[in-house]
Design a protein around this motif. Sequence first.
Motif, mmCIF file in Angstrom:
data_model
loop_
_atom_site.group_PDB
_atom_site.id
_atom_site.type_symbol
_atom_site.label_atom_id
_atom_site.label_comp_id
_atom_site.label_asym_id
_atom_site.label_seq_id
_atom_site.Cartn_x
_atom_site.Cartn_y
_atom_site.Cartn_z
ATOM 1 N N ASP A 179 0.816 -1.219 0.000
ATOM 2 C CA ASP A 179 0.000 0.000 0.000
ATOM 3 C C ASP A 179 0.854 1.276 0.000
ATOM 4 O O ASP A 179 0.361 2.360 0.340
ATOM 5 C CB ASP A 179 -0.946 -0.008 1.206
ATOM 6 C CG ASP A 179 -2.137 -0.922 0.957
ATOM 7 O OD1 ASP A 179 -2.273 -1.410 -0.194
ATOM 8 O OD2 ASP A 179 -2.927 -1.155 1.886
ATOM 9 N N GLY A 180 2.136 1.138 -0.333
ATOM 10 C CA GLY A 180 2.959 2.329 -0.556
ATOM 11 C C GLY A 180 3.625 2.916 0.674
ATOM 12 O O GLY A 180 4.117 4.046 0.630
ATOM 13 N N VAL A 181 3.680 2.163 1.768
ATOM 14 C CA VAL A 181 4.437 2.637 2.944
ATOM 15 C C VAL A 181 5.648 1.711 3.091
ATOM 16 O O VAL A 181 5.497 0.497 3.087
ATOM 17 C CB VAL A 181 3.589 2.577 4.239
ATOM 18 C CG1 VAL A 181 4.430 2.990 5.446
ATOM 19 C CG2 VAL A 181 2.365 3.458 4.109
ATOM 20 N N ILE A 182 6.841 2.294 3.190
ATOM 21 C CA ILE A 182 8.053 1.463 3.263
ATOM 22 C C ILE A 182 8.603 1.458 4.692
ATOM 23 O O ILE A 182 9.292 2.389 5.115
ATOM 24 C CB ILE A 182 9.160 1.982 2.308
ATOM 25 C CG1 ILE A 182 8.594 2.367 0.934
ATOM 26 C CG2 ILE A 182 10.290 0.964 2.185
ATOM 27 C CD1 ILE A 182 8.022 1.246 0.110
ATOM 28 N N PRO A 183 8.310 0.369 5.440
ATOM 29 C CA PRO A 183 8.893 0.199 6.783
ATOM 30 C C PRO A 183 9.992 -0.850 6.658
ATOM 31 O O PRO A 183 10.400 -1.164 5.549
ATOM 32 C CB PRO A 183 7.723 -0.413 7.552
ATOM 33 C CG PRO A 183 7.037 -1.271 6.519
ATOM 34 C CD PRO A 183 7.351 -0.712 5.148
ATOM 35 N N ASP A 184 10.523 -1.402 7.738
ATOM 36 C CA ASP A 184 11.154 -2.707 7.615
ATOM 37 C C ASP A 184 10.807 -3.581 8.793
ATOM 38 O O ASP A 184 10.384 -3.110 9.852
ATOM 39 C CB ASP A 184 12.643 -2.659 7.273
ATOM 40 C CG ASP A 184 13.531 -2.025 8.313
ATOM 41 O OD1 ASP A 184 13.122 -1.956 9.484
ATOM 42 O OD2 ASP A 184 14.651 -1.611 7.938
#
Length: 423
Positions: A370-375
């Motif tokens: 959904d376009g959120v880049i965490p890790d």
Amino acid sequence: MNTEKAYAAYLDQQDKLADFRHEFYIPHDTIYFDGNSLGLLSKRAEQAVHDIVESWKTDAIDGWTNDDQPWYYLSEKLGAMTAPLIGAKPDEVIVTGSTTSNLHQLTASFYKPAGKKAKILADTLNFPSDIYALKSQLKLNGFDPAEYLLQVESEDGNTLETQNIINAMTDDVVFIVLPSVLYRSGQVLDMKTLTREAHKRGIPIGFDLCHSIGAMPHQLSEWGVDFAFWCTYKHLNAGPGSVAGLYVNRKHFGQEPGLAGWFSSAKEKQFDMAHVLTPAPDAGTYQIGTPHLLSAAPLLGSLEMFYEAGIDNIRQKSLELTQYLIELLERELTDYSFTIANPRDTATRGGHVNIEHPDAARICKALKADGVIPDYRRPNGIRLAPVALYNTFTDVWDTIQILKTIMIEERYKFFENERGIIA
Ligand SMILES: Cc1ncc(COP(=O)(O)O)c(C=O)c1O
Ligand SMILES: Nc1ccccc1C(=O)C[C@H](N)C(=O)O
């Protein structure tokens, strides 16, 4: 607290650092919260890479000594540019090597076993590379890491107690390496107190600054920290594999490095080609071979931005962003079994938020879709780093809404709850 989106927009309007975002390439349509793993490319860093390639093209061998940016002194120049970020003198810092190779160098230089008094003190939460390096240094010295590496335990699995670390500074410890900020929980260790206590016992102490440099100020010289090392690809935004840095307190100047090479030389002596090393009189002596100039150059562009923004302003905005994230998460996602695993208070909260959830691996995958880049970090952590130079309060607000939808609609169930190859 105000949970309206309009309030996020208001906070963005008030933000003194807002303009820096326009200098970065934000991967399109994403909210990038992974600057604690790999920072984004800025136009200035990109320009600096172009400039050095141009210099290679046009100057060739004369690039080492050309007038505007002589390669021969670039590592020292970048060290001096880094120094204000860590509260060091310009000649106490050099840009060289990698995080791990610098730890090897510093251990080879400052770990001085004396008979059975030979233990190294570290912790159980540090990044594995540091622990591997310390174990291999012990082995090179003929000591069994099982006996000679002490690792302070965590009581809650996420954080370390200052007093427990101090209690572990026993008579047989001769060298201490700790992180400034823990890579998983983002806890900031009390470097000042730990340094004072180590020195009371006559033990040299150093810190891995990978997760703090560029995110918060430090006062290494004032605290008397003996040495430190860090990477430049996270908060310093110098690119994948960019050249790392190290700091050595002036009180240690004049020694030979544990691992020497011709770039350890005093600059004016190096090309005498003597077989006896004349060590550089400063932190430059901890260099080994020819600097990796193409991967150091981006720092010329990116460090300039830190100077302009001011590290205190960066820290203030970073704390505001993480506070906003924590508060929104607590308000909007109470029903979904998230635990905030990082410290809350501003003295011990680093630049990222670590939230835990049994489905963390697949929630990360759903966020990315959904376009959120965490890790994702094992066993159950979702790291979110809202970075002061390029993230906004609206990024934080949007992320919480996206996460809420993922949880309400159980969209994470489309994914396997296992990590990918990297995160
Ligand atoms: C605390 C810490 N130390 C060391 C490293 C890695 O070291 P290197 O830059 O040598 O790969 C990382 C991340 O990669 C890290 O987070
Ligand atoms: N160097 C890397 C290469 C590839 C992928 C990630 C990294 C990281 O830096 C991870 C980071 N140190 C972490 O705190 O997890």
